[in-house]
Enzyme design. Structure first.
Site, PDB file in Angstrom:
ATOM      1  N   CYS A 130     -32.343  10.861 -22.018  1.00  0.00           N
ATOM      2  CA  CYS A 130     -33.797  10.689 -21.899  1.00  0.00           C
ATOM      3  C   CYS A 130     -34.219   9.242 -22.121  1.00  0.00           C
ATOM      4  O   CYS A 130     -35.032   8.693 -21.357  1.00  0.00           O
ATOM      5  CB  CYS A 130     -34.525  11.618 -22.858  1.00  0.00           C
ATOM      6  N   HIS A 242     -40.975   9.551 -26.095  1.00  0.00           N
ATOM      7  CA  HIS A 242     -40.132   8.462 -26.607  1.00  0.00           C
ATOM      8  C   HIS A 242     -40.795   7.128 -26.282  1.00  0.00           C
ATOM      9  O   HIS A 242     -41.321   6.934 -25.176  1.00  0.00           O
ATOM     10  CB  HIS A 242     -38.759   8.491 -25.928  1.00  0.00           C
TER      11      HIS A 242
HETATM   12  C1  2RA Z   1     -32.439  12.713 -28.336  1.00  0.00           C
HETATM   13  N1  2RA Z   1     -31.634  11.531 -26.380  1.00  0.00           N
HETATM   14  O1  2RA Z   1     -33.533  12.124 -28.181  1.00  0.00           O
HETATM   15  C2  2RA Z   1     -31.319  12.568 -27.345  1.00  0.00           C
HETATM   16  C3  2RA Z   1     -31.008  13.868 -26.672  1.00  0.00           C
HETATM   17  N2  2RA Z   1     -32.116  14.389 -25.983  1.00  0.00           N
HETATM   18  O2  2RA Z   1     -32.202  13.449 -29.315  1.00  0.00           O
END
Ligand code: 2RA
Length: 339
Positions: A130, A242
């Site tokens: 991601c 994120h």
């Molecule tokens: C996380 N990129 O953010 C890793 C798996 N999705 O935990």
């Protein structure tokens, strides 16, 4: 022209979003089958206006299924990926298991769609991590413009990236602290509520975590192996979205106005960048949105041709389910045309 689709891991965070996006984008599906483990058998999941009862992966015959969108963890992908591919069903896998396999294309459709041609080797296509996916969407147009030579990225990753248990842990820890009855961490090594944890995934011999290694290795496979990347990946007490602080150094001279134009025109990007209070995007505003957002673009005056960016995206969408469905759309448009 329509396709039979299976969603493997349909009851997880990403699996549910895959179903939502297949419906929202009106993917041409003749049938959608929700597959999960035996313990989730019969669990109901929504697909647009429909409610699907999950079927058991172990009992499902993939013959006649055109595409399997998988997000059930690396061990399930390892056990099932090539077996499903061998039936003629094309696997689009969200786990990390196949990402660095030389016979499996690792795809962000806005970045390296031509690499899809390699899917026929194993009938498997890998979805990137991601935190990598959103960074690729931002870096690709800039790399085409002035050739990126170095990237320093710090991530601020939400707990939904770790799954439902992590989201429940953030919630319960936060509540416990408010009633002055703190509870011990279980999903993470340390408390996540009102805290940040500079560890995502396991530590490697280099001192990097595997999440940091993924961002480096996947950038090389998707965009350009000559770009030098270093990453620090941090878990933050945010439920969804994120965020990334990205420092970019270019080979060629750059112009800030031109960079803004390029970012505004780039597929998958939305620029929200005003040098005033609140003139930037935050995770709470990206939740549920398909776009990857760019804010805080400014020169890095410590180098000759460098900039800093703030990049935010819904990690369950562009970071996982949306990218997987976009791969399926590209696959069908380019290679799986039906008479
Ligand atoms: C996380 N990129 O953010 C890793 C798996 N999705 O935990």
């Amino acid at each position: 022209m329509s396709y039979k689709i299976a969603v493997v891991g349909a009851t997880g965070n990403v699996g549910r979003e895959m179903l939502n996006i297949l419906a929202e984008r009106q993917f041409p599906a003749s049938e959608v089958v929700a597959l999960a483990s035996r313990r989730s058998l019969g669990q109901e999941v929504t697909y647009g206006e429909k409610t699907l009862k999950t079927k058991c992966l172990d009992d499902y015959d993939f013959t006649g299924t055109d595409i399997a969108l998988m997000s059930a963890g690396g061990s399930i992908s390892k056990a099932w990926g090539e077996k499903i591919g061998a039936t003629g069903c094309v696997v689009i896998d969200n786990s990390s298991h196949f990402r660095m396999d030389p016979d499996v294309p690792l795809i962000v459709p806005e970045v390296n769609p031509d690499a899809l041609a390699g899917y026929t080797k194993k009938n498997i296509i890998a979805n990137p991590n991601c935190s990598t996916a959103q960074m690729m969407v931002a870096l690709k147009p800039l790399h085409d413009y002035a050739t990126i030579k170095r990237v320093v990225v710090s991530t601020y990753q939400s707990v939904s990236g770790s799954g439902k248990a992590a989201m429940e842990e953030l919630w319960s820890q936060t509540r416990a602290i408010f009633v002055n009855d703190p509870i011990e961490p279980t999903v993470y090594p340390k408390q996540i509520a009102f805290n940040v944890i500079p560890q995502i995934d396991v530590f490697m011999d280099s001192g990097d975590t595997k999440e940091e290694w993924k961002m480096v290795a996947e950038t090389g496979k998707i965009l350009d192996p000559d770009i030098r990347v270093t990453a620090t990946c941090v878990r933050v007490p945010v439920f969804l979205g994120h965020s990334e602080s990205i420092n970019i150094e270019f080979e060629k001279p750059i112009d800030e106005t031109r960079i803004y134009e390029i970012l505004r025109e780039a597929p998958g990007l939305m620029v929200v960048d005003k040098r005033e209070d609140g003139g930037y995007v935050t995770p709470v505003e990206c939740a549920g949105e398909f776009a990857t957002y760019i804010s805080r673009m400014r020169r890095d005056v410590t180098v000759e041709n460098g900039i800093n960016l703030w990049c935010v995206s819904d990690n369950l969408l562009k970071g996982a389910a949306l990218n997987a469905v976009q791969i399926a759309e590209s696959l069908c448009n380019r290679y799986l045309k039906k008479g």
